[in-house]
Structure formats: C-alpha cells, structure tokens
Design a protein around this motif. Structure first.
Motif, PDB file in Angstrom:
ATOM      1  N   ARG A  76      37.134  31.415  45.598  1.00 15.70           N
ATOM      2  CA  ARG A  76      37.897  32.409  44.825  1.00 15.70           C
ATOM      3  C   ARG A  76      39.215  31.803  44.346  1.00 15.70           C
ATOM      4  NH1 ARG A  76      41.542  36.834  44.981  1.00 15.70           N
ATOM      5  NH2 ARG A  76      40.712  38.659  43.869  1.00 15.70           N
ATOM      6  N   ASN A  77      39.879  31.072  45.217  1.00 12.83           N
ATOM      7  CA  ASN A  77      41.136  30.432  44.822  1.00 12.83           C
ATOM      8  C   ASN A  77      40.910  29.404  43.706  1.00 12.83           C
ATOM      9  OD1 ASN A  77      42.640  31.932  46.617  1.00 12.83           O
ATOM     10  ND2 ASN A  77      42.727  30.336  48.187  1.00 12.83           N
ATOM     11  N   ALA A  78      39.793  28.671  43.798  1.00 10.26           N
ATOM     12  CA  ALA A  78      39.490  27.698  42.746  1.00 10.26           C
ATOM     13  C   ALA A  78      39.265  28.396  41.411  1.00 10.26           C
ATOM     14  CB  ALA A  78      38.260  26.882  43.132  1.00 10.26           C
ATOM     15  N   ALA A  79      38.597  29.545  41.451  1.00 14.77           N
ATOM     16  CA  ALA A  79      38.372  30.309  40.216  1.00 14.77           C
ATOM     17  C   ALA A  79      39.689  30.837  39.657  1.00 14.77           C
ATOM     18  CB  ALA A  79      37.406  31.458  40.496  1.00 14.77           C
ATOM     19  N   LEU A  80      40.607  31.229  40.547  1.00 22.50           N
ATOM     20  CA  LEU A  80      41.921  31.704  40.094  1.00 22.50           C
ATOM     21  C   LEU A  80      42.706  30.568  39.433  1.00 22.50           C
ATOM     22  CD1 LEU A  80      42.936  33.866  43.200  1.00 22.50           C
ATOM     23  CD2 LEU A  80      42.487  34.752  40.900  1.00 22.50           C
ATOM     24  N   ARG A  81      42.736  29.431  40.100  1.00 20.01           N
ATOM     25  CA  ARG A  81      43.495  28.305  39.545  1.00 20.01           C
ATOM     26  C   ARG A  81      42.854  27.747  38.281  1.00 20.01           C
ATOM     27  NH1 ARG A  81      43.821  27.123  45.106  1.00 20.01           N
ATOM     28  NH2 ARG A  81      42.071  25.654  44.915  1.00 20.01           N
ATOM     29  N   ARG A  85      36.943  33.553  34.231  1.00 24.48           N
ATOM     30  CA  ARG A  85      36.872  34.969  33.876  1.00 24.48           C
ATOM     31  C   ARG A  85      36.991  35.852  35.116  1.00 24.48           C
ATOM     32  NH1 ARG A  85      31.340  35.556  30.929  1.00 24.48           N
ATOM     33  NH2 ARG A  85      30.795  34.361  32.786  1.00 24.48           N
ATOM     34  N   ASP A  86      37.424  37.101  34.892  1.00 26.48           N
ATOM     35  CA  ASP A  86      37.565  38.038  36.012  1.00 26.48           C
ATOM     36  C   ASP A  86      36.263  38.173  36.787  1.00 26.48           C
ATOM     37  OD1 ASP A  86      40.128  38.391  35.191  1.00 26.48           O
ATOM     38  OD2 ASP A  86      39.928  40.510  34.620  1.00 26.48           O
ATOM     39  N   ALA A  87      35.142  38.202  36.086  1.00 27.81           N
ATOM     40  CA  ALA A  87      33.843  38.364  36.760  1.00 27.81           C
ATOM     41  C   ALA A  87      33.570  37.202  37.704  1.00 27.81           C
ATOM     42  CB  ALA A  87      32.729  38.483  35.723  1.00 27.81           C
ATOM     43  N   SER A  88      34.007  36.001  37.325  1.00 27.07           N
ATOM     44  CA  SER A  88      33.788  34.838  38.185  1.00 27.07           C
ATOM     45  C   SER A  88      34.634  34.924  39.446  1.00 27.07           C
ATOM     46  CB  SER A  88      34.115  33.557  37.415  1.00 27.07           C
ATOM     47  OG  SER A  88      33.251  33.406  36.307  1.00 27.07           O
ATOM     48  N   VAL A  89      35.839  35.456  39.312  1.00 28.81           N
ATOM     49  CA  VAL A  89      36.694  35.632  40.485  1.00 28.81           C
ATOM     50  C   VAL A  89      36.138  36.729  41.385  1.00 28.81           C
ATOM     51  CG1 VAL A  89      39.015  36.213  41.296  1.00 28.81           C
ATOM     52  CG2 VAL A  89      38.722  34.848  39.206  1.00 28.81           C
ATOM     53  N   ARG A  90      35.764  37.844  40.776  1.00 29.30           N
ATOM     54  CA  ARG A  90      35.249  38.981  41.563  1.00 29.30           C
ATOM     55  C   ARG A  90      33.919  38.662  42.238  1.00 29.30           C
ATOM     56  NH1 ARG A  90      37.162  42.183  37.048  1.00 29.30           N
ATOM     57  NH2 ARG A  90      35.030  42.189  36.218  1.00 29.30           N
ATOM     58  N   ALA A  91      33.217  37.658  41.754  1.00 27.42           N
ATOM     59  CA  ALA A  91      31.914  37.315  42.335  1.00 27.42           C
ATOM     60  C   ALA A  91      32.037  36.936  43.811  1.00 27.42           C
ATOM     61  CB  ALA A  91      31.288  36.169  41.542  1.00 27.42           C
ATOM     62  N   TRP A  92      33.235  36.490  44.223  1.00 24.73           N
ATOM     63  CA  TRP A  92      33.435  36.078  45.615  1.00 24.73           C
ATOM     64  C   TRP A  92      33.985  37.193  46.491  1.00 24.73           C
ATOM     65  CZ3 TRP A  92      31.071  31.875  46.947  1.00 24.73           C
ATOM     66  CH2 TRP A  92      30.801  30.909  45.967  1.00 24.73           C
ATOM     67  N   ARG A 158      48.553  34.921  38.783  1.00 20.83           N
ATOM     68  CA  ARG A 158      49.879  34.354  38.505  1.00 20.83           C
ATOM     69  C   ARG A 158      50.310  33.370  39.587  1.00 20.83           C
ATOM     70  NH1 ARG A 158      50.745  39.467  36.024  1.00 20.83           N
ATOM     71  NH2 ARG A 158      51.292  40.461  38.009  1.00 20.83           N
ATOM     72  N   VAL A 159      50.006  33.693  40.855  1.00 16.82           N
ATOM     73  CA  VAL A 159      50.432  32.810  41.946  1.00 16.82           C
ATOM     74  C   VAL A 159      49.396  31.731  42.250  1.00 16.82           C
ATOM     75  CG1 VAL A 159      51.878  34.601  42.974  1.00 16.82           C
ATOM     76  CG2 VAL A 159      49.506  34.354  43.743  1.00 16.82           C
ATOM     77  N   GLY A 160      48.162  31.931  41.774  1.00 14.95           N
ATOM     78  CA  GLY A 160      47.141  30.909  41.934  1.00 14.95           C
ATOM     79  C   GLY A 160      46.418  30.910  43.264  1.00 14.95           C
ATOM     80  N   HIS A 161      46.506  31.984  44.016  1.00  9.67           N
ATOM     81  CA  HIS A 161      45.767  32.068  45.279  1.00  9.67           C
ATOM     82  C   HIS A 161      45.594  33.523  45.688  1.00  9.67           C
ATOM     83  CE1 HIS A 161      50.032  31.963  46.678  1.00  9.67           C
ATOM     84  NE2 HIS A 161      49.597  32.907  47.481  1.00  9.67           N
ATOM     85  N   THR A 162      44.703  33.748  46.660  1.00  6.13           N
ATOM     86  CA  THR A 162      44.406  35.091  47.171  1.00  6.13           C
ATOM     87  C   THR A 162      45.481  35.501  48.170  1.00  6.13           C
ATOM     88  OG1 THR A 162      42.040  34.673  46.890  1.00  6.13           O
ATOM     89  CG2 THR A 162      42.670  36.500  48.335  1.00  6.13           C
TER      90      THR A 162
END
Length: 275
Positions: A76-81, A85-92, A158-162
């Motif tokens: 999830r952190n890798a997807a944020l950094r 897309r939001d869907a890729s982040v939410r997938a985790w 914005r901060v790049g991590h969960t």
C-alpha cells in the motif's frame, strides 16, 4: 549451534532450524541492561516490540498474521509513493484491515495477561509510584481502521505512507495521570523498564509453555543500595534461568544452600568463585 565462515547454523533435536522465529520460540531470551530505559523514553517501536514478543510467544498465529500485515502495508505504501490510482491503493485495504484487527486482538489478549504481573511487580519494586498501562492500537477508538484508511487516503498520499494501523500502536506507561517518560528519575525508569521485562518472564512461565532465559547486565547502574536489594530479591525468585553480569561483584545474599554459581573473568580466564 555452530558458527563457521558461512554464518551460524542452529539445530533443535538434530533438525535444522528454519528461521530465527523458530529458534526464538524454543529458546525465549529477555534482557535487562543499562539501555532498558529506552522502553520508556524511547520511540514507540521499543514498547511495541515488547508487546509483540509476548504475543508471538503465546500465539502461533501472530507471526504469519504480522507477516501478512507487513506485506499489505509495504505494498500500500509503495502504491501511495508511486502515485498509483486510488483503486490500486484501496486494493490492499482489505488484507491490511483484516490482519491489523487480528494483530490488535492478539496484542490485547496478551496485555490482559501481562498487566496483573506488571502491577504486582510495580507494587513490590516501586511501592510509592502508582503505575498504569494504556495501549493505543494505532487508529482512533471511535472509528474502524477501514474508515480511517478510506477517509485519510489523500492525506496518506501527501505524506507518502499509511498513517493508521498497528504499526503506529504504543503502550503508554503512566505514573498517576502523566506519562512516566520524562517525569521519573533515571533510576525509577530503570526499575519501571525492569518491571515490564520481569512481567513478561512471569507471564511466559504462567502460560505453562516454557520459562526461557533472563540476562541481566550491570545491575547496580542507576540504582541505590535499597533498590538494588529489592530488585535482587525479585530477580532471584524469577521463574526463568537467570544470568547476571557486571564489571563489579554483585552483592548476593547469603543462604544456607546456594542455588546459584559465581564466576569471574581474570586475564581472559573464566574461573568459578568458591568461598
């Protein structure tokens, strides 16, 4: 255990150990040393490590659950950094939430076993200091972790991590209504940290699984004679195998039949001290 040019090899009953986790479960080791005060004044990771050690020893599902959570968090952190897309982040989110809730349950179950031991030991070693424990799970009590992840997605970007999860948990140790760190003396900090470690030893023994080993280095550091004496009485009654080391001799109480042995190192030679 064997050490060679390729590293360390460990075996249990002749069978190779598959990893450090297996070795740690078979041979639990806890340490009290001059750095133990970091349990109180150091970062939250030191206190999480203490809680997770006990939860790992008592719950076989803890380690695979923690590994599953760490994988989901990392991705999830890798997807944020990576600004995916939001869907890729939410997938985790689903895996992260499910494993996080299990981790919190394992930690909470363990703390219910640990707290009575902490309070009993604190009453013996710090009778004038009211001690209280409070565990912060890593996300607001009034919200589910899933809500925090969904509502905080843009801030996470914005901060790049969960920002929420069990990786942000903390065990708060208080004396009265204030956190102990920064409020009590260095000697009291050492005693409080020692209380936490000894409580883990006692909780492990009470579980009936194993007793483990307790290593104590430089016992007199930061402690006056009265506190040393009280702590030594408790240490000698510990259910674990106890090893104490120091550059100065430790004043052990006299007893008709000693249950311990003393050794000294002089000029690189170890010899047993015989009185």
């Amino acid at each position: 255990m064997e050490r060679d040019d390729h590293g360390v090899t460990a075996r249990i009953n002749g069978e190779p150990v598959r990893g450090l986790a297996e070795l740690a479960r078979h041979l639990p080791v806890l340490v009290i040393n001059p750095d133990s005060h970091r349990l109180l004044e150091g970062a939250a990771q030191f206190r999480r490590r203490l809680v997770d050690w006990g939860a790992f020893q008592g719950e076989e599902r803890f380690l695979p659950t923690w590994q599953r959570f760490r994988t989901a968090l990392k991705n999830r952190n890798a997807a944020l950094r990576g600004r995916e897309r939001d869907a890729s982040v939410r997938a985790w989110n689903s895996t992260l939430v499910e494993s996080a809730e299990s981790l919190h349950r394992f930690r909470s179950d363990y703390l219910r076993q640990l707290e009575p031991e902490v309070l009993d030991l604190a009453g013996r070693l710090l009778p004038d200091l009211p001690v209280r424990l409070e565990f912060r799970r890593g996300w607001p009590n009034q919200k589910s972790l899933e809500e925090c992840l969904l509502e905080g997605l843009q801030q996470d970007r914005r901060v790049g991590h969960t920002r929420f999860g069990p990786h942000r948990a903390d065990l708060e140790v208080s004396t009265g209504q204030k956190r102990a760190a920064g409020r009590v003396s260095r000697g009291q900090q050492k005693m409080l940290a020692t209380v936490l470690v000894l409580a883990e030893v006692r909780a492990l023994a009470a579980s009936g699984r194993r007793t483990g080993i307790l290593l104590v280095d430089d016992l007199p550091s930061e402690l006056d004679q009265g506190n040393q004496s009280r702590l030594l009485d408790v240490l000698l009654d510990t259910p674990a195998q106890l090893w104490m080391t120091g550059i100065e001799p430790i004043r052990l109480p006299s007893a008709p039949a000693k249950t311990w042995k003393e050794y000294a190192i002089e000029a690189g030679i170890v010899r047993q001290v015989v009185y």
